[in-house]
Structure formats: C-alpha cells, structure tokens
Scaffold this motif. Structure first.
Motif, PDB file in Angstrom:
ATOM      1  N   LEU A  23      54.535  -3.604 -58.432  1.00 56.98           N
ATOM      2  CA  LEU A  23      53.949  -4.294 -59.866  1.00 56.98           C
ATOM      3  C   LEU A  23      54.350  -5.909 -59.217  1.00 56.98           C
ATOM      4  O   LEU A  23      55.866  -6.094 -59.205  1.00 56.98           O
ATOM      5  N   PRO A  24      53.753  -6.785 -59.851  1.00 59.08           N
ATOM      6  CA  PRO A  24      53.970  -8.176 -59.836  1.00 59.08           C
ATOM      7  C   PRO A  24      54.877  -8.620 -60.803  1.00 59.08           C
ATOM      8  O   PRO A  24      55.072  -7.572 -62.014  1.00 59.08           O
ATOM      9  N   LYS A  25      55.808  -9.592 -60.306  1.00 61.51           N
ATOM     10  CA  LYS A  25      57.299  -9.828 -62.117  1.00 61.51           C
ATOM     11  C   LYS A  25      56.591 -11.267 -62.079  1.00 61.51           C
ATOM     12  O   LYS A  25      57.079 -11.546 -63.166  1.00 61.51           O
ATOM     13  N   TYR A  26      55.865 -12.016 -61.410  1.00 64.04           N
ATOM     14  CA  TYR A  26      56.080 -13.568 -61.632  1.00 64.04           C
ATOM     15  C   TYR A  26      54.079 -13.629 -61.236  1.00 64.04           C
ATOM     16  O   TYR A  26      53.582 -13.378 -60.842  1.00 64.04           O
ATOM     17  N   PHE A  27      53.828 -14.567 -62.567  1.00 62.36           N
ATOM     18  CA  PHE A  27      52.537 -15.162 -62.147  1.00 62.36           C
ATOM     19  C   PHE A  27      52.586 -16.821 -62.418  1.00 62.36           C
ATOM     20  O   PHE A  27      53.861 -17.718 -63.095  1.00 62.36           O
ATOM     21  N   ASN A  28      51.757 -16.872 -61.520  1.00 70.07           N
ATOM     22  CA  ASN A  28      51.531 -18.959 -61.423  1.00 70.07           C
ATOM     23  C   ASN A  28      50.425 -19.671 -63.197  1.00 70.07           C
ATOM     24  O   ASN A  28      49.528 -18.647 -63.804  1.00 70.07           O
ATOM     25  N   PRO A  29      51.078 -20.133 -63.859  1.00 64.93           N
ATOM     26  CA  PRO A  29      50.935 -20.616 -65.346  1.00 64.93           C
ATOM     27  C   PRO A  29      49.698 -21.531 -65.112  1.00 64.93           C
ATOM     28  O   PRO A  29      49.130 -21.598 -66.050  1.00 64.93           O
ATOM     29  N   LEU A  30      49.862 -22.767 -64.165  1.00 65.47           N
ATOM     30  CA  LEU A  30      47.979 -22.852 -63.692  1.00 65.47           C
ATOM     31  C   LEU A  30      46.811 -22.200 -63.470  1.00 65.47           C
ATOM     32  O   LEU A  30      45.561 -22.804 -63.660  1.00 65.47           O
ATOM     33  N   ALA A  31      47.000 -21.195 -62.363  1.00 67.41           N
ATOM     34  CA  ALA A  31      46.538 -19.577 -61.911  1.00 67.41           C
ATOM     35  C   ALA A  31      47.043 -18.074 -62.751  1.00 67.41           C
ATOM     36  O   ALA A  31      47.594 -17.711 -61.682  1.00 67.41           O
ATOM     37  N   PRO A  32      46.734 -18.122 -63.791  1.00 62.57           N
ATOM     38  CA  PRO A  32      47.401 -16.664 -64.117  1.00 62.57           C
ATOM     39  C   PRO A  32      47.132 -15.193 -63.059  1.00 62.57           C
ATOM     40  O   PRO A  32      47.440 -14.436 -63.203  1.00 62.57           O
ATOM     41  N   SER A  33      45.995 -15.378 -62.650  1.00 64.23           N
ATOM     42  CA  SER A  33      45.743 -14.347 -61.604  1.00 64.23           C
ATOM     43  C   SER A  33      46.330 -14.298 -60.482  1.00 64.23           C
ATOM     44  O   SER A  33      46.719 -12.733 -59.626  1.00 64.23           O
ATOM     45  N   GLU A  34      47.504 -15.455 -60.462  1.00 59.89           N
ATOM     46  CA  GLU A  34      48.097 -15.161 -58.790  1.00 59.89           C
ATOM     47  C   GLU A  34      49.575 -15.642 -59.450  1.00 59.89           C
ATOM     48  O   GLU A  34      50.229 -15.777 -59.866  1.00 59.89           O
ATOM     49  N   THR A  35      49.723 -13.719 -58.388  1.00 61.93           N
ATOM     50  CA  THR A  35      50.797 -13.017 -59.120  1.00 61.93           C
ATOM     51  C   THR A  35      52.396 -12.810 -57.700  1.00 61.93           C
ATOM     52  O   THR A  35      51.643 -13.360 -56.735  1.00 61.93           O
ATOM     53  N   TRP A  36      52.778 -12.889 -58.147  1.00 60.47           N
ATOM     54  CA  TRP A  36      54.197 -12.653 -56.800  1.00 60.47           C
ATOM     55  C   TRP A  36      55.393 -11.139 -57.833  1.00 60.47           C
ATOM     56  O   TRP A  36      55.977 -11.360 -58.516  1.00 60.47           O
ATOM     57  N   SER A  37      55.578 -10.285 -56.353  1.00 61.15           N
ATOM     58  CA  SER A  37      56.188  -9.275 -56.920  1.00 61.15           C
ATOM     59  C   SER A  37      57.778  -9.765 -56.304  1.00 61.15           C
ATOM     60  O   SER A  37      58.435  -8.946 -57.118  1.00 61.15           O
ATOM     61  N   GLY A  38      58.505 -10.997 -55.928  1.00 62.84           N
ATOM     62  CA  GLY A  38      59.388 -10.896 -55.672  1.00 62.84           C
ATOM     63  C   GLY A  38      60.200 -10.562 -54.601  1.00 62.84           C
ATOM     64  O   GLY A  38      61.500 -10.807 -53.867  1.00 62.84           O
ATOM     65  N   ARG A  39      58.871 -10.163 -53.866  1.00 63.15           N
ATOM     66  CA  ARG A  39      59.661  -9.801 -52.221  1.00 63.15           C
ATOM     67  C   ARG A  39      58.648 -10.539 -51.193  1.00 63.15           C
ATOM     68  O   ARG A  39      57.690 -10.673 -51.981  1.00 63.15           O
ATOM     69  N   GLY A  40      59.264 -10.432 -50.489  1.00 62.60           N
ATOM     70  CA  GLY A  40      58.781 -11.522 -49.219  1.00 62.60           C
ATOM     71  C   GLY A  40      58.704 -13.026 -49.374  1.00 62.60           C
ATOM     72  O   GLY A  40      59.459 -13.284 -50.305  1.00 62.60           O
ATOM     73  N   LYS A  41      58.461 -13.871 -48.544  1.00 65.87           N
ATOM     74  CA  LYS A  41      58.860 -14.931 -48.800  1.00 65.87           C
ATOM     75  C   LYS A  41      57.143 -15.075 -50.258  1.00 65.87           C
ATOM     76  O   LYS A  41      57.084 -14.465 -50.689  1.00 65.87           O
TER      77      LYS A  41
ATOM     78  N   LEU B  45      58.532 -18.082 -65.515  1.00 63.23           N
ATOM     79  CA  LEU B  45      57.390 -17.437 -64.413  1.00 63.23           C
ATOM     80  C   LEU B  45      57.295 -16.000 -64.624  1.00 63.23           C
ATOM     81  O   LEU B  45      56.195 -15.477 -64.317  1.00 63.23           O
ATOM     82  N   LYS B  46      58.000 -15.335 -64.966  1.00 62.88           N
ATOM     83  CA  LYS B  46      58.431 -14.140 -65.527  1.00 62.88           C
ATOM     84  C   LYS B  46      57.541 -13.352 -66.322  1.00 62.88           C
ATOM     85  O   LYS B  46      56.679 -13.500 -67.439  1.00 62.88           O
ATOM     86  N   ILE B  47      56.818 -12.332 -65.620  1.00 63.98           N
ATOM     87  CA  ILE B  47      55.620 -11.237 -66.387  1.00 63.98           C
ATOM     88  C   ILE B  47      56.499 -10.722 -67.422  1.00 63.98           C
ATOM     89  O   ILE B  47      57.104  -9.545 -67.235  1.00 63.98           O
TER      90      ILE B  47
END
Length: 127
Positions: A70-88, A106-108
């Motif tokens: 599951l994603p842990k962080y999101f982009n406040p300017l484009a909420p559909s862009e998320t990041w799980s905290g893994r990888g680059k 930026l944490k969800i």
C-alpha cells in the motif's frame, strides 16, 4: 610414461602419411564426441530444475509473487501520485523535499477501521 618410438615422418610416402592422418582424425573426432556427450549430460543434470517447453528450450522459473504494498506517501499537488516508500524516490517527492517539505507531511493517514486512506497533509489535518 615412455614415448613410443615414432616413425620418421620425413622419410614416409604420401600415401602412408595420409593413412596416419585419417586414423588420427578418426581417433580425435571419436574422443571429441565422447567429451561432448559427457559435457551435455553434465549440463542436462544441472538444468533439470527448469522444465523443457514445446520448442525444446528451457523455461525460466517464474518470479516470486510479492504481496501488493500500500502507498504511504502522496503528492499534495497531484494526490493520485503515491509512493510506497520502497525503491527509488519519485521526482515529485525529491522536489517536495528540496522545497522544504518534510516526509512526515506527505504521509497518508489511515484509520484502523477504515480501508479508505485520507490524502490530507499532516499540517492540515484536524485532530
């Protein structure tokens, strides 16, 4: 090991040399084929883990299935862009951190009883 007495090749006739050549060629090809069979047998034993496909080639084992993260962080300017905290880290996250944001902002936010995450930055959330 004592070397056998070799005939004087310089003194031999062409026919005699040709006969020796044919015998040596036959002996060498037999030995090469034997070594090739031995190597193929060893290789087939090593490749027994991968089954053959219809065209006779070995199939690579499939990759291990990992559970979806599951994603842990999101982009406040484009909420559909998320990041799980893994990888680059994605570009939007690197730019946000350079702009002065903190990763915690930026944490969800997730409720334990609710599967629907809130995409609200930490500083704007009401407690």
């Amino acid at each position: 090991m004592r070397k056998p007495d070799l005939p004087d090749l310089e003194a031999m006739q062409v026919d005699e040399l040709w006969t020796i050549h044919e015998e040596l060629t036959k002996i060498l090809s037999d030995r090469i084929l034997g070594e090739k069979r031995e190597l193929e047998n060893r290789l087939s034993k090593l490749n027994q883990t991968a089954p053959l496909t219809a065209d006779g080639l070995r199939k690579r084992p499939s990759r291990r299935k990992y559970p979806k993260v599951l994603p842990k962080y999101f982009n406040p300017l484009a909420p559909s862009e998320t990041w799980s905290g893994r990888g680059k880290r994605p570009r939007w996250l690197a730019l946000a951190l350079q702009a002065g944001h903190v990763l915690e902002e930026l944490k969800i936010k997730r409720n334990d009883d609710d599967n629907d995450p809130e995409l609200v930055p930490a500083e704007q959330s009401s407690s």
